[in-house]
Each structure stands twice: as structure tokens, then as C-alpha cells.
Design a protein around this motif. Structure first.
Motif, mmCIF file in Angstrom:
data_model
loop_
_atom_site.group_PDB
_atom_site.id
_atom_site.type_symbol
_atom_site.label_atom_id
_atom_site.label_comp_id
_atom_site.label_asym_id
_atom_site.label_seq_id
_atom_site.Cartn_x
_atom_site.Cartn_y
_atom_site.Cartn_z
ATOM 1 N N ASP A 124 0.852 -1.187 0.000
ATOM 2 C CA ASP A 124 0.000 0.000 0.000
ATOM 3 C C ASP A 124 0.887 1.236 0.000
ATOM 4 O OD1 ASP A 124 -1.559 2.241 1.597
ATOM 5 O OD2 ASP A 124 -3.050 0.903 0.732
ATOM 6 N N PRO A 125 0.761 2.137 -0.984
ATOM 7 C CA PRO A 125 1.692 3.276 -1.068
ATOM 8 C C PRO A 125 1.586 4.257 0.087
ATOM 9 C CG PRO A 125 -0.079 3.503 -2.665
ATOM 10 C CD PRO A 125 -0.252 2.151 -2.080
ATOM 11 N N VAL A 126 0.461 4.296 0.779
ATOM 12 C CA VAL A 126 0.280 5.261 1.871
ATOM 13 C C VAL A 126 0.554 4.623 3.216
ATOM 14 C CG1 VAL A 126 -1.337 6.850 2.985
ATOM 15 C CG2 VAL A 126 -1.370 6.565 0.489
ATOM 16 N N GLU A 127 -0.008 3.459 3.453
ATOM 17 C CA GLU A 127 0.108 2.823 4.761
ATOM 18 C C GLU A 127 1.332 1.914 4.881
ATOM 19 O OE1 GLU A 127 -1.758 3.624 7.216
ATOM 20 O OE2 GLU A 127 -3.101 4.900 6.024
ATOM 21 N N GLY A 128 1.868 1.448 3.770
ATOM 22 C CA GLY A 128 3.021 0.550 3.837
ATOM 23 C C GLY A 128 2.648 -0.885 4.156
ATOM 24 N N LEU A 129 1.391 -1.294 3.908
ATOM 25 C CA LEU A 129 0.953 -2.656 4.174
ATOM 26 C C LEU A 129 1.350 -3.552 3.014
ATOM 27 C CD1 LEU A 129 -2.635 -1.879 5.555
ATOM 28 C CD2 LEU A 129 -0.533 -2.262 6.850
ATOM 29 N N ILE A 130 1.946 -4.694 3.337
ATOM 30 C CA ILE A 130 2.401 -5.654 2.324
ATOM 31 C C ILE A 130 1.390 -6.776 2.244
ATOM 32 C CG2 ILE A 130 4.233 -7.247 1.665
ATOM 33 C CD1 ILE A 130 6.189 -5.466 3.114
ATOM 34 N N THR A 131 0.869 -7.054 1.032
ATOM 35 C CA THR A 131 -0.133 -8.088 0.821
ATOM 36 C C THR A 131 0.377 -9.089 -0.195
ATOM 37 O OG1 THR A 131 -1.184 -6.745 -0.883
ATOM 38 C CG2 THR A 131 -2.026 -6.514 1.366
ATOM 39 N N VAL A 132 -0.299 -10.282 -0.190
ATOM 40 C CA VAL A 132 0.039 -11.352 -1.120
ATOM 41 C C VAL A 132 -0.654 -11.081 -2.447
ATOM 42 C CG1 VAL A 132 -0.057 -13.834 -1.538
ATOM 43 C CG2 VAL A 132 0.332 -12.982 0.772
ATOM 44 N N SER A 133 0.100 -11.152 -3.537
ATOM 45 C CA SER A 133 -0.468 -10.926 -4.866
ATOM 46 C C SER A 133 -0.474 -12.182 -5.720
ATOM 47 C CB SER A 133 0.312 -9.827 -5.593
ATOM 48 O OG SER A 133 1.665 -10.208 -5.749
ATOM 49 N N GLU A 134 0.249 -13.218 -5.332
ATOM 50 C CA GLU A 134 0.275 -14.471 -6.077
ATOM 51 C C GLU A 134 0.275 -15.635 -5.103
ATOM 52 O OE1 GLU A 134 3.546 -14.611 -8.705
ATOM 53 O OE2 GLU A 134 2.843 -12.999 -10.016
#
Length: 805
Positions: A433-443
Motif C-alpha cells: 500500500d503506497p500510503v500505509e506501507g501494508l504488504i499483501t500477497v499478490s500471487e
């Protein structure tokens, strides 16, 4: 001056009586007598007595005579000269004619020119008086010296000037500096013309000189080089003992005061103000500090250091040995937002100290340094130098696995935007997330494919996009129990025929492609739906299990292979399991009762292993006996078969030969290869034929014999079954049995009451009896005896079945 010298010369001549004058004295009379004797010795004789009238030793002439007339030197005269001008005086020797001349009639000697004693101090001449009438010498030739009388015409000279000398500063009075020497060309043996006296004309009161030796010493204490370094001293050397009228020469001496460490270093300022940006790297130069030392050379070497204190831990100072300056350098990173200024003290001290001057005080100085930190627009700062996260491999797309956070430490506090550096993260398995810096799974994540992902997160300032910082993020993929464990099947599993109940015959283990967090744990058990009376599974609790026998008495001839089902489960969630089948082979073992204990003797009909310990000689002897036995059996069987065929098939009148033309169900008249009629009539011949078909004359091993016995047993069983089946079919249908099934006792044989009358058959031993005796040969023939024993047992069971039907 010339007049004074002439008077002195005149007085000296009077005292030394150096001039020849017409004066008669006792001494002159004596000389004249001596001279008269000399004349007579040289041939001069006469009636009158001759007196010698001249006597001289040396003449003197003044040097540097400047008169207009020739200088009078002296006069030659003899008593024989009566003044009548009859005596002639002659002169010869050095300088005669050019320097000296003589008046022939008067004997007056004159010097024609000025003489220099320093050029030639004396001249040697010869004089003679000659009678002018006869030309004969009146006096013998006499030698005399004209000495050049010295005058003080040369001043003292310093040959080595100008001089240079060195003396340490602050030296006490009387310290030796140097020595000077002057020389005078005048005659040191005459008067005081060459007597030199030294004195200082210029250089007082700092130095003094010894008047006789010319040694120069310090005359003033505590002369400071820093006040005056070079002194010029003028020394005079004067002859005539320094009296009035003496000549003098001078020289210059340059005396330098050498340095001693008598001055401490001093800072040029008491406070130094320095500035440095907060973004400066470690080791950057902050500024320079200078302390001056009035001394010179190594005595002026200064060493700088920071006085321990609060601000000194952030900086350090190094000394430049070329210019004796101190450079303040940065030792740790600066942060304007944390601290804006630092103050500390520096110290400058001499490297080389002189113990003579330590009483003057400490040879060091201190100053204060103030460093102001300048604010610089810096990139964002992450809360951690590195981030570590975890995610299960079955995590759905879009689920958050973690977050990073960066902050602008500047006063403006600019917003931050986050992104992933795709140049380094080629897998694109995560988004941020560009604002919050949250890293999520995309694959979809697969731990077995990639167990750890390393991505780089970039934080950029909104107010200044050129300022950014990066941080590494490691995401570890956690394992999910998706794979069932697999049984590690051993290369082979055997059970000995002599195995006991509860014997562990094989150890098994398992493997799993999953990666449990705390280590693998496997559970082993038998199949629930299948009851195995032969083997069971015993779990040892350490990820291994054992195959255990449930009975004993395994026989390789009855059943060679057994199948054992094994179920293995893992300890994950959910529980995964798999089933594998293990093949167990029955083998004959010697000297053991376990699964693989003892020496393996045989596991198949093609492989036989003898126990260890049998010697080569014994083995050869046993094989030779077996070969002889086989040869006897083959010969016996061959002769017996040949005899039986002649008895059954040779007679054409035998009505039984018509049986082959009997019209029954079968292959017809041409079917002469399906059955041997003689064998059908005679069961004993059938056994012999079966045994004969498997006997190979060239076989000389126990293995060939075992093959022959087994084949005979199988063929006999097939024939008996076929005959029994045919008999049962005819009995059910109510028909008579076929002729080819009847046993005809039209020959001597086994069915005769009188038994056989053949001498060959009577002498031949029974093959069955021979096979029974094999068991008496020892344990080495146990396997061979068992093969024939099984054959007898099968034959007995077939016979019982036939009797029951």
C-alpha cells in the motif's frame, strides 16, 4: 717610521760589531796574524810581516728601503790597503750585480734596489782583496751573509674567514663557541712584529675572546633564540703585542643560537567556531585548529588531542606533521533534529620535552571548540534496518502479511509514499500500500518452490521525490501439511525359514516433502482391513518401525514371497497418510533365527550360499561325490528305460499294440506324441521317465539335481491328475475305462508276485532309497534332502486323494 728603523739598525750594528772599520784592536791583530799564516800557507811569502785588516761574519740590509740612492750595506777593508789605490776589492755570489754592488777601490757595498725579507731573508756572497799591480789575491776569498733586516710590514691575516659557529640558546656564561687563528708573515724571531693579540671590536657584551688563543665564548647568560637568532662578531688580530703602531687584521664570525624546547605551544584563539552539515559522512573534516610554538624543528612539533568530555565523543582530531595544524574530523553520524551544537576542549602539547626547562611550567595549551550542526533535507528513515515477516503457503491473495513504516525526521515532516523495487523483486509475489506501507500477497505462494522471498521497499518523500531510502524485507513462507509422508522402502526384506515369533526382520522409515516447524514425526501401523497372520508392524516412536513375524515355520518351498501392507501418518494438521506394500522374501539361513541373522544360504532356486567356514578341499570332495552319484543314477535310469521300451514295444503280436488304433476321443491315430503308452501302463516307468527327462549328463552340481527332482515331482502330479480326471468322467457316464488306462501285467515288473527276474534290475538300487540317504550326509545337504522330501510328501497326498475317490 723609516727613520726610527734606521736608528734601531744603527744601534744593533754597534752592539754586534758587524761593520768593518780601520780600527786596530787585539782581536784584529790576532785575526791579522791568522790571516798572515793563511797567506803563507797559500804560497805568499815575504820578508815583511802581513796583517789581516778585515773581519766580518754578516751584513744587514733593511727591507723595503725607499730611498733614492742605493742603500749602503757595509765596507770591506784590509790592513794591506795603504790608501794608495793599489788594492782592488771583488764580490761574487747571490745577487751580485743585480742587487748588490761593491766599490773596487773603497770596498763599499751597496744595495741597488729594495728587498723583501718575506721573499728572501738572506743572501750568501764571497769577497776578495786583489793586488792591482800583480793581480794576486792579497787575502783569501772569504764568504759572508747579507741578511735582510725585518721591519713590521705585514699585518696579521685570518686565512679561514669569515667564520660560522653555533651555540645553544640559553647557554650559561663561558660556553665555548669557536676558535679563530691569525698568522703574521713578519719574522717572529726579531722584535714583536709577529706577536699577535686578539680582541673583539663588535659583538659585546654577548661574546668574549681570549687574547692569546682566539677562543670565543658566551659572555651573556640566557640568550634567547626567539628574541635574536644570529649574532655577527668582529674579531681583530694585532701584531707588536697590541702596542701602538702595530698592524692589525680583522675577521667576521656569524654565531647562530640553536633552538632548545624552552617555549610551550600557544593557540592562536581561545575559542574555535566550526560548522558541519548533518549529512556529512563519518571521517569528514569539520575544521582546523592551530597552535603556534616559537621553537624550531622537532622542538616545535605539536600533538593535538580532545579533552574527555560530553561533546568529544562525536569528534576526533588529527595532527598534520607538515604544518603542525590540527584537523577536527567527524567520528559519529550527526542528526540536527537530535542535537544542534557540540562544545568540547582540545589540547596542544609538545612531543619532545627538555627536562632543563620543565620548571617553567607545563608545555601545553588548551582551547575550546564549538561545532554547529547544519540542517540538511534528508531522506526518510525506516523504523527498522530490516523487516522479517511470515506467511503460510496457502494464504489467499490480498491478505496482509506485514507492514513497514518510515518517517521524515526533518522539521517539515513530509508525507511518505511506499513502493516495491521491482528491479530486485522479480517474482512479483507481493504488493504494498503506497500510503500505509501494508504488504499483501499478490500471487499463490508455494513453499516447496520458494521458501523465502526477499523484497526491497522504497520510501520516498512527497515534498522532495529525489530523497528516498530503501529497506530489505524478508518474507518466510510457512509450510502447510499438503504432502503425505512416503515410506522409505529398503532394497530387500527377507525372513529366514528359522525365524521365531516376534522377530524384527526389517526396519523402515519415512520421508515427507513438507517442512514441519519442530521436526518431523511419523506413525507406522498395519492395514486395518487386512488381517496378516504372518507379519505385523511395530512403531518404535522415533520415526522408525519394524516388520515383526507373527509366526514361525516359514518354508520357501511352500511360499516364497509375502506381502506386508504398511500405513505411515505424519503429525501435521490435517493428518496426511500413505500406504505402501513391502515384499518379504523367504530365505534359508544357517546359524541364526532372525530376519537376517546367520549366514544366508539360499533365497531362490538360482542362488545358493554355503555357510562360511567350509574349506576348499571339503567342498571339492563333496562335489565329486555328488557328481559320481548323479552319473550312477543317470546310467541306471537310462538302462532301465531302454529295457522297458524293448519289453513293451518290440513284440508285434502283442494285442495291446492295437490300443493305439482305438477310436476314442483324442488326437486320432496320428496322436502318438501326446502320451507314452508304455508309461501309462507302468507307473514305475512313468517315474523313471520323469526323472530321466530332467537328468543332464553334463550336470555336476547340487543345483542341477535339485532342478531334476522338482521337475519330476511336478510332471508326476500333472499325469496323475489327468488320469484321475479321465477315470471320473468314464465312471459318471457309465462307460468302461479306456484301454490306455489299464495296467497290463504281461511283463515282469513291480506288480508281479514273483517280482522281477532281471539280474540288472535286481542289482540296481531303488532311486527313492538313494534320495532318502541324502539326509544322512550331514547339514550341508539339508536343502537337497528337503527337496526330495517334499516330493515324497506330495506323492503321498496325491495317492491319498486317489484312494478317497
Amino acid at each position: 717610521m723609516l727613520t726610527g728603523n734606521c736608528w734601531l739598525l744603527f744601534l744593533w750594528c754597534l752592539l754586534d760589531k758587524a761593520f768593518v772599520a780601520p780600527l786596530h784592536s787585539p782581536s784584529h791583530d790576532r785575526m791579522g796574524k791568522e790571516h798572515h799564516r793563511n797567506l803563507r800557507r797559500h804560497g805568499f811569502s815575504g820578508a815583511q810581516r802581513v796583517k789581516r785588516g778585515w773581519v766580518w761574519n754578516q751584513f744587514f740590509v733593511l727591507e723595503e728601503y725607499m730611498g733614492s740612492e742605493p742603500q749602503y750595506v757595509g765596507k770591506l777593508h784590509t790592513d794591506m790597503d795603504k790608501g794608495d789605490n793599489l788594492v782592488k776589492y771583488t764580490l761574487s755570489g747571490e745577487g751580485v750585480g743585480s742587487i748588490f754592488t761593491i766599490e773596487p777601490t773603497t770596498g763599499d757595498i751597496h744595495a741597488l734596489r729594495s728587498l723583501d725579507r718575506e721573499e728572501k731573508p738572506y743572501y750568501t756572497l764571497r769577497a776578495q782583496a786583489v793586488d792591482m799591480r800583480t793581480g794576486r789575491p792579497l787575502e783569501p776569498e772569504s764568504e759572508f751573509i747579507i741578511k735582510v733586516q725585518d721591519i713590521n710590514d705585514n699585518e696579521p691575516k685570518f686565512l679561514g674567514g669569515p667564520y660560522a659557529a653555533t651555540v645553544p640558546e640559553m647557554s650559561p656564561v663561558g660556553t665555548y663557541v669557536t676558535q679563530v687563528t691569525a698568522s703574521d708573515a713578519d719574522d717572529p724571531t726579531y722584535g714583536h712584529s709577529a706577536r699577535i693579540v686578539y680582541s673583539i671590536i663588535h659583538g659585546q657584551p654577548y661574546f668574549s675572546v681570549d687574547s692569546k688563543t682566539g677562543i670565543i665564548k658566551t659572555a651573556l647568560p640566557n640568550m634567547d633564540r626567539e628574541v635574536k637568532e644570529v649574532y655577527q662578531v668582529l674579531i681583530q688580530a694585532k701584531d707588536m703585542g697590541g702596542q701602538l703602531g702595530g698592524l692589525a687584521g680583522t675577521t667576521t664570525i656569524n654565531i647562530t643560537l640553536s633552538d632548545v624546547n624552552d617555549n610551550p605551544p600557544r593557540f592562536t584563539k581561545s575559542i574555535f567556531h566550526l560548522r558541519i552539515p548533518e549529512s556529512s559522512p563519518i571521517g569528514s573534516a569539520v575544521g582546523k585548529i592551530v597552535a603556534h610554538d616559537l621553537d624550531d624543528g622537532k622542538n616545535a612539533q605539536v600533538e593535538y588531542s580532545i579533552v574527555p568530555g560530553d561533546g568529544g565523543t562525536m569528534f576526533d582530531v588529527v595532527t598534520n606533521e607538515l604544518n603542525q595544524e590540527g584537523t577536527v574530523i567527524l567520528k559519529k553520524r550527526l542528526d540536527y533534529e537530535t542535537r544542534k551544537a557540540y562544545t568540547f576542549k582540545v589540547e596542544a602539547s609538545n612531543v619532545h620535552l627538555d627536562p632543563r626547562f620543565l620548571h617553567q611550567g607545563p608545555f601545553k595549551d588548551t582551547a575550546t571548540v564549538k561545532v554547529n550542526v547544519l540542517d540538511v533535507d534528508e531522506p526518510p528513515v525506516f523504523s527498522k534496518p530490516h523487516y522479517s515477516m511470515e506467511a503460510y503457503e496457502d494464504t489467499p491473495v490480498g491478505i496482509i502479511v506485514g507492514a513497514v513504516r518510515a518517517q521524515d525526521m526533518d522539521v517539515g515532516n513530509s508525507p511518505i509514499r511506499y513502493s516495491i523495487d521491482w528491479k530486485r523483486d522479480l517474482e512479483h509475489a507481493f504488493d504494498i500500500d503506497p500510503v500505509e506501507g501494508l504488504i499483501t500477497v499478490s500471487e499463490f505462494l508455494d513453499r516447496e518452490a520458494v521458501a523465502r522471498h526477499n523484497i526491497t521497499v522504497v520510501a520516498t518523500k512527497v515534498n522532495n521525490p529525489l530523497l528516498f531510502s530503501k529497506v530489505g524485507v524478508t518474507i518466510t513462507v510457512l509450510d502447510v501439511n499438503e504432502f503425505a509422508p512416503e515410506l522409505v522402502i529398503p532394497p530387500e526384506t527377507i525372513v529366514c525359514e528359522s525365524a521365531k515369533v516376534g522377530q524384527v526382520i526389517q526396519l523402515v522409515s519415512a520421508q515427507d516433502r513438507d517442512l514441519p516447524a519442530m521436526g518431523q514425526r511419523f506413525y507406522f501401523k498395519s492395514l486395518k482391513d487386512v488381517r496378516n497372520r504372518n507379519f505385523t508392524i511395530r512403531d518404535f516412536g522415533n520415526n522408525t518401525a519394524g516388520i515383526v513375524t507373527r509366526r514361525s515355520g516359514f518354508r520357501r518351498q511352500q511360499q516364497r514371497w509375502y506381502m506386508v501392507g504398511v500405513v505411515v501418518e505424519d503429525g501435521g494438521f490435517p493428518v496426511r497418510s500413505s500406504t505402501a506394500t513391502l515384499s518379504v522374501q523367504v530365505c534359508s539361513c544357517a546359524g541364526g533365527s532372525g530376519g537376517s541373522a546367520g549366514a544366508l544360504v539360499a533365497c531362490s532356486a538360482e542362488a545358493v550360499f554355503l555357510p562360511v567356514g567350509l574349506s576348499t578341499g571339503a567342498l571339492v570332495a563333496i562335489l565329486l561325490c555328488v557328481v559320481i552319484l548323479l552319473v550312477i543314477v543317470v546310467l541306471y535310469v537310462g538302462l532301465r528305460r531302454h529295457k522297458d521300451k524293448e519289453a513293451l514295444m518290440s513284440s508285434k503280436e502283442d494285442i495291446r499294440d492295437n490300443v493305439i488304433h482305438y477310436d476314442d476321443e483324442g488326437g486320432g491315430e496320428e496322436d502318438t506324441h501326446a502320451f507314452d503308452m508304455g508309461t501309462l501302463r507302468n507307473p514305475k516307468a512313468m517315474k523313471e521317465l520323469a526323472l530321466r527327462r530332467d537328468v543332464r549328463p553334463d550336470g555336476h552340481s547340487l543345483t542341477d539335481l535339485a532342478h531334476a527332482a522338482a521337475a519330476a515331482a511336478e510332471d508326476s502330479e500333472d499325469i496323475r491328475s489327468y488320469i484321475h480326471q479321465r477315470l471320473m468322467e468314464n465312471h459318471v457316464n457309465g462307460t468302461a475305462p479306456p484301454y490306455d488306462s489299464l495296467a497290463t501285467y504281461a511283463y515282469e515288473g513291480e506288480g508281479s508276485v514273483a517280482e522281477s527276474l532281471s539280474s540288472i534290475e535286481s542289482l540296481a538300487p531303488d532311486p527313492e532309497e538313494e534320495f532318502k540317504c541324502i539326509s544322512d550326509w550331514g547339514p550341508r545337504f539339508k536343502t537337497l534332502a528337503g527337496l526330495f522330501g517334499d516330493q515324497d510328501a506330495q506323492a503321498a497326498r496325491v495317492s491319498e486323494n486317489n484312494d478317497s475317490h
